[in-house]
Write a protein that holds these residues in place. Structure first.
Motif, PDB file in Angstrom:
ATOM      1  N   MET A 183       0.804  -1.187  -0.045  1.00  0.00           N
ATOM      2  CA  MET A 183       0.050  -0.030   0.021  1.00  0.00           C
ATOM      3  C   MET A 183       0.846   1.402  -0.111  1.00  0.00           C
ATOM      4  O   MET A 183       0.461   2.389   0.433  1.00  0.00           O
ATOM      5  N   GLY A 184       2.169   1.026  -0.501  1.00  0.00           N
ATOM      6  CA  GLY A 184       2.984   2.193  -0.411  1.00  0.00           C
ATOM      7  C   GLY A 184       3.431   2.691   1.010  1.00  0.00           C
ATOM      8  O   GLY A 184       3.900   3.768   1.152  1.00  0.00           O
ATOM      9  N   GLN A 185       3.004   1.868   1.948  1.00  0.00           N
ATOM     10  CA  GLN A 185       3.277   2.251   3.449  1.00  0.00           C
ATOM     11  C   GLN A 185       3.942   1.372   4.075  1.00  0.00           C
ATOM     12  O   GLN A 185       4.554   1.872   5.280  1.00  0.00           O
ATOM     13  N   SER A 186       4.396   0.504   4.060  1.00  0.00           N
ATOM     14  CA  SER A 186       5.095  -0.630   4.667  1.00  0.00           C
ATOM     15  C   SER A 186       6.669  -0.576   4.177  1.00  0.00           C
ATOM     16  O   SER A 186       6.722  -0.207   3.234  1.00  0.00           O
ATOM     17  N   GLN A 187       7.317  -1.250   5.143  1.00  0.00           N
ATOM     18  CA  GLN A 187       8.739  -1.507   4.763  1.00  0.00           C
ATOM     19  C   GLN A 187       8.814  -2.884   3.760  1.00  0.00           C
ATOM     20  O   GLN A 187       7.866  -3.499   3.987  1.00  0.00           O
ATOM     21  N   ILE A 188       9.910  -2.811   3.232  1.00  0.00           N
ATOM     22  CA  ILE A 188      10.073  -4.065   2.255  1.00  0.00           C
ATOM     23  C   ILE A 188      10.350  -5.136   3.101  1.00  0.00           C
ATOM     24  O   ILE A 188      11.317  -5.187   3.823  1.00  0.00           O
ATOM     25  N   ILE A 189       9.632  -6.302   3.137  1.00  0.00           N
ATOM     26  CA  ILE A 189       9.634  -7.498   4.197  1.00  0.00           C
ATOM     27  C   ILE A 189      10.750  -8.274   3.918  1.00  0.00           C
ATOM     28  O   ILE A 189      11.145  -9.105   4.547  1.00  0.00           O
ATOM     29  N   ASN A 190      11.092  -8.313   2.614  1.00  0.00           N
ATOM     30  CA  ASN A 190      12.211  -9.135   2.274  1.00  0.00           C
ATOM     31  C   ASN A 190      13.565  -8.432   2.720  1.00  0.00           C
ATOM     32  O   ASN A 190      14.740  -9.270   2.545  1.00  0.00           O
ATOM     33  N   THR A 191      13.759  -7.567   3.490  1.00  0.00           N
ATOM     34  CA  THR A 191      15.002  -7.119   4.229  1.00  0.00           C
ATOM     35  C   THR A 191      14.903  -7.494   5.686  1.00  0.00           C
ATOM     36  O   THR A 191      15.639  -7.141   6.490  1.00  0.00           O
ATOM     37  N   PHE A 192      13.729  -7.923   6.104  1.00  0.00           N
ATOM     38  CA  PHE A 192      13.478  -8.313   7.455  1.00  0.00           C
ATOM     39  C   PHE A 192      14.016  -9.479   8.111  1.00  0.00           C
ATOM     40  O   PHE A 192      13.878 -10.667   6.923  1.00  0.00           O
ATOM     41  N   THR A 193      14.508  -9.795   9.029  1.00  0.00           N
ATOM     42  CA  THR A 193      14.870 -11.067   9.785  1.00  0.00           C
ATOM     43  C   THR A 193      13.485 -12.017   9.939  1.00  0.00           C
ATOM     44  O   THR A 193      12.240 -11.389  10.014  1.00  0.00           O
ATOM     45  N   GLN A 194      13.745 -13.126  10.108  1.00  0.00           N
ATOM     46  CA  GLN A 194      12.530 -14.041  10.334  1.00  0.00           C
ATOM     47  C   GLN A 194      11.952 -13.686  11.564  1.00  0.00           C
ATOM     48  O   GLN A 194      10.438 -13.756  11.742  1.00  0.00           O
ATOM     49  N   ASP A 195      12.570 -13.406  12.792  1.00  0.00           N
ATOM     50  CA  ASP A 195      11.983 -12.770  13.834  1.00  0.00           C
ATOM     51  C   ASP A 195      11.244 -11.490  13.921  1.00  0.00           C
ATOM     52  O   ASP A 195      10.149 -11.376  14.284  1.00  0.00           O
ATOM     53  N   GLN A 196      11.511 -10.499  12.868  1.00  0.00           N
ATOM     54  CA  GLN A 196      10.998  -9.443  12.579  1.00  0.00           C
ATOM     55  C   GLN A 196       9.518  -9.618  12.005  1.00  0.00           C
ATOM     56  O   GLN A 196       8.437  -9.188  12.235  1.00  0.00           O
ATOM     57  N   ILE A 197       9.571 -10.651  11.111  1.00  0.00           N
ATOM     58  CA  ILE A 197       8.591 -11.147  10.279  1.00  0.00           C
ATOM     59  C   ILE A 197       7.485 -11.641  10.979  1.00  0.00           C
ATOM     60  O   ILE A 197       6.129 -11.218  11.024  1.00  0.00           O
ATOM     61  N   ILE A 198       7.825 -12.451  11.910  1.00  0.00           N
ATOM     62  CA  ILE A 198       6.965 -13.272  12.904  1.00  0.00           C
ATOM     63  C   ILE A 198       6.299 -12.191  13.782  1.00  0.00           C
ATOM     64  O   ILE A 198       5.028 -12.112  14.035  1.00  0.00           O
ATOM     65  N   GLN A 199       7.263 -11.373  14.365  1.00  0.00           N
ATOM     66  CA  GLN A 199       6.650 -10.408  15.250  1.00  0.00           C
ATOM     67  C   GLN A 199       5.888  -9.291  14.813  1.00  0.00           C
ATOM     68  O   GLN A 199       4.548  -8.769  15.266  1.00  0.00           O
ATOM     69  N   SER A 200       6.206  -8.801  13.531  1.00  0.00           N
ATOM     70  CA  SER A 200       5.089  -7.932  12.704  1.00  0.00           C
ATOM     71  C   SER A 200       3.719  -8.619  12.543  1.00  0.00           C
ATOM     72  O   SER A 200       2.852  -8.181  12.539  1.00  0.00           O
ATOM     73  N   LEU A 201       3.792  -9.859  12.053  1.00  0.00           N
ATOM     74  CA  LEU A 201       2.769 -10.777  11.812  1.00  0.00           C
ATOM     75  C   LEU A 201       1.752 -10.868  13.233  1.00  0.00           C
ATOM     76  O   LEU A 201       0.653 -10.316  13.187  1.00  0.00           O
ATOM     77  N   GLN A 202       2.313 -11.042  14.273  1.00  0.00           N
ATOM     78  CA  GLN A 202       1.700 -11.216  15.542  1.00  0.00           C
ATOM     79  C   GLN A 202       1.182  -9.950  16.180  1.00  0.00           C
ATOM     80  O   GLN A 202      -0.067 -10.008  16.464  1.00  0.00           O
ATOM     81  N   ASP A 203       2.041  -8.712  15.782  1.00  0.00           N
ATOM     82  CA  ASP A 203       1.267  -7.477  16.052  1.00  0.00           C
ATOM     83  C   ASP A 203       0.409  -6.907  15.100  1.00  0.00           C
ATOM     84  O   ASP A 203      -0.731  -6.303  15.646  1.00  0.00           O
ATOM     85  N   ARG A 204       0.119  -7.528  13.908  1.00  0.00           N
ATOM     86  CA  ARG A 204      -1.012  -7.213  13.067  1.00  0.00           C
ATOM     87  C   ARG A 204      -2.145  -7.923  13.588  1.00  0.00           C
ATOM     88  O   ARG A 204      -3.246  -7.416  13.521  1.00  0.00           O
ATOM     89  N   LYS A 205      -1.841  -9.215  13.654  1.00  0.00           N
ATOM     90  CA  LYS A 205      -3.100 -10.043  14.229  1.00  0.00           C
ATOM     91  C   LYS A 205      -3.566  -9.849  15.438  1.00  0.00           C
ATOM     92  O   LYS A 205      -4.868  -9.594  15.711  1.00  0.00           O
ATOM     93  N   SER A 206      -3.070  -9.319  16.391  1.00  0.00           N
ATOM     94  CA  SER A 206      -3.416  -8.712  17.723  1.00  0.00           C
ATOM     95  C   SER A 206      -4.000  -7.449  17.653  1.00  0.00           C
ATOM     96  O   SER A 206      -4.697  -7.003  18.554  1.00  0.00           O
ATOM     97  N   GLY A 207      -3.443  -6.632  16.518  1.00  0.00           N
ATOM     98  CA  GLY A 207      -4.121  -5.181  16.455  1.00  0.00           C
ATOM     99  C   GLY A 207      -3.447  -4.179  16.911  1.00  0.00           C
ATOM    100  O   GLY A 207      -3.607  -3.025  16.874  1.00  0.00           O
ATOM    101  N   LYS A 208      -2.138  -4.565  17.381  1.00  0.00           N
ATOM    102  CA  LYS A 208      -1.195  -3.604  17.877  1.00  0.00           C
ATOM    103  C   LYS A 208      -0.720  -2.663  16.659  1.00  0.00           C
ATOM    104  O   LYS A 208      -0.343  -1.428  16.808  1.00  0.00           O
TER     105      LYS A 208
END
Length: 103
Positions: A49-74
């Motif tokens: 959406m032209g707003q997020s960071q490019i996720i292929n630069t993230f570590t696996q832990d960063q991806i998991i944490q981001s997904l958890q934060d999205r899922k929880s509504g954080k």
């Protein structure tokens, strides 16, 4: 013997309910293509959406944490609905798949 082994597995699952199987990048690819690729790109190379960071630069832990934060509504945004359906195992699998896109 099989019955005893099944009982041990069930007991281990009850004691360690948050234990996950090893990440499965093949399953992660399926989940990613179904849930993430439209906005993040086939190679996870786009800012969603032209707003997020490019996720292929993230570590696996960063991806998991981001997904958890999205899922929880954080973290709120357009991808929350799609992320709300992911299991913890799905998140690990997606993170392991995105890691393969860096190579």
């Amino acid at each position: 013997m099989k019955k005893h082994y099944s009982t041990l597995i069930l007991l281990a699952w009850c004691i360690f309910p948050n234990a996950h199987a090893e990440p499965n990048p093949e399953h992660g690819q399926k989940v990613y293509n179904r849930t993430c690729a439209l906005c993040h790109g086939k190679q996870a190379e786009k800012p969603a959406m032209g707003q997020s960071q490019i996720i292929n630069t993230f570590t696996q832990d960063q991806i998991i944490q981001s997904l958890q934060d999205r899922k929880s509504g954080k973290i709120e945004g357009g991808g929350n609905r799609a992320k709300s359906t992911l299991s913890e195992q799905d998140m690990q699998d997606v993170a392991s798949y995105v890691e393969t896109l860096k190579k």
